[in-house]
Design a protein around this motif. Structure first.
Motif, PDB file in Angstrom:
ATOM      1  N   UNK A  54       0.829  -1.047   0.085  1.00 21.04           N
ATOM      2  CA  UNK A  54       0.108  -0.133  -0.181  1.00 21.04           C
ATOM      3  C   UNK A  54       0.898   1.274   0.296  1.00 21.04           C
ATOM      4  N   UNK A  55       0.550   2.149  -0.807  1.00 21.11           N
ATOM      5  CA  UNK A  55       1.610   3.462  -1.029  1.00 21.11           C
ATOM      6  C   UNK A  55       1.613   4.186   0.096  1.00 21.11           C
ATOM      7  N   UNK A  56       0.583   4.133   1.134  1.00 21.38           N
ATOM      8  CA  UNK A  56       0.573   5.208   2.158  1.00 21.38           C
ATOM      9  C   UNK A  56       0.089   4.196   3.711  1.00 21.38           C
ATOM     10  N   UNK A  57       0.899   3.325   3.910  1.00 18.57           N
ATOM     11  CA  UNK A  57       0.386   2.646   5.250  1.00 18.57           C
ATOM     12  C   UNK A  57       0.386   3.414   6.329  1.00 18.57           C
ATOM     13  N   UNK A  58       1.035   4.517   6.624  1.00 15.55           N
ATOM     14  CA  UNK A  58       0.965   5.294   7.559  1.00 15.55           C
ATOM     15  C   UNK A  58      -0.255   6.051   7.795  1.00 15.55           C
ATOM     16  N   UNK A  59      -0.513   6.665   6.718  1.00  9.60           N
ATOM     17  CA  UNK A  59      -2.103   7.529   6.721  1.00  9.60           C
ATOM     18  C   UNK A  59      -3.084   6.521   6.905  1.00  9.60           C
ATOM     19  N   UNK A  60      -2.950   5.468   6.093  1.00 10.57           N
ATOM     20  CA  UNK A  60      -4.163   4.319   6.359  1.00 10.57           C
ATOM     21  C   UNK A  60      -4.222   4.208   7.830  1.00 10.57           C
TER      22      UNK A  60
END
Length: 321
Positions: A304-310
């Motif tokens: 996933x390109x944005x695991x921190x945001x998700x």
């Protein structure tokens, strides 16, 4: 319910609008990335994001921070911002908020993302188990480690400091790497070998063993030369890095009693092909009497390109919806 998801690292802060309900993330909007050096505080970066969206934001914040979450004054490791959680409702106009360690957020992403957001590295080619412990580790500036404990369609994320356990060398070359690092650090932890900056020490050790002059290179240069294949010692250092990461990931899985493992982080994505072709898998299972146990553990790479945001949004959803 809409929430502003924020992922704050040393260099960049990422913002996006997430839709959450019933403890889960429904959707994550297009992220906006800002350089932390260009803003005096989280509040001014938040205001810039609000301006980009016409001036208003949902009154809810899901914040992932590259720092331990202790007390009411959070100092980021590689970022001059100071965050006081008690002031978030007032300063960000966000009475509902969650603030979580960055690797804790990755753990939430691992728990909620579908199977399609993971690539297979080794072990059984099957989805992560629906119940039990998943070990999450991610090489970056340091080595992040977390556990995800899943039971009866629920889960708990346990951020840890597993990247700071002692590193165990497994052959003469790794003995030499540890010996070199011990001159500087006295105690050599796993992240001294399995984090991005470690490639320099590995490179210098291999050059010295070859009897070559040890050139002065920063880790970014060595990574570039390794990934482009323009320097044979840098390429050998990358192979060594993958071997060490496999061994450490296996050690963590044993310590956690895990039945699944996920490698996370941007660096993991960059070296995916090398992980697949290196001795990562062999080192992961090479645990003596427990080799057959280790061979039954699926090991994945989160894509996933944005695991921190998700993950920040997922943590908010678990707490507030």
């Amino acid at each position: 319910m809409q929430v502003v998801a924020v992922d704050i690292g040393g260099t960049h802060a990422r913002f996006a609008i997430a839709e959450v309900e019933n403890g889960r993330v429904v959707s994550l909007g297009e992220p906006m990335t800002q350089k932390t050096a260009e803003h005096a505080s989280l509040q001014t970066a938040w205001e810039a994001f609000a301006e980009s969206r016409g001036g208003t934001l949902p009154p809810a914040a899901a914040i992932s921070v590259a720092s331990p979450i202790t007390g009411d004054m959070i100092r980021l490791t590689n970022n001059p911002w100071i965050i006081r959680p008690s002031l978030i409702p007032e300063r960000l106009n966000a009475p509902a908020y969650t603030i979580i360690n960055d690797f804790g957020a990755v753990g939430h992403a691992v728990a909620q993302l579908p199977h399609s957001d993971f690539d297979h590295l080794c072990g059984p080619d099957e989805p992560l188990p629906a119940e039990g412990v998943t070990t999450v580790c991610g090489p970056g500036t340091g080595l992040g480690v977390a556990q995800v404990f899943k039971i009866a369609e629920r889960y708990h994320v346990l951020p840890t400091e597993g990247g700071h356990v002692d590193y165990a060398p497994l052959d003469g070359i790794e003995d030499a790497i540890v010996k070199r690092l011990r001159k500087t650090f006295t105690r050599v932890s796993t992240e001294r070998i399995c984090a991005g900056p470690a490639i320099t020490a590995i490179y210098e050790t291999l050059a010295e063993l070859e009897g070559r002059a040890v050139p002065s290179r920063d880790d970014k240069t060595v990574w570039t030369e390794a990934l482009e294949g323009t320097d044979s010692i840098a390429l050998a250092a990358l192979d060594r890095f993958c071997l060490a990461l496999g061994a450490v990931a296996g050690d963590l899985a044993l310590a956690h009693g895990a039945n699944g493992v996920v490698i996370a982080g941007g660096l993991g994505l960059r070296i995916k092909d090398r992980l697949l072709s290196s001795g990562f898998a062999q080192r992961f299972v090479a645990k003596g009497r427990f080799q057959s146990l280790m061979a039954g553990i699926p090991v994945k790479l989160i894509t996933h390109p944005q695991p921190g945001l998700f993950g920040a949004a997922a943590a908010f959803a678990q707490e507030h919806t």
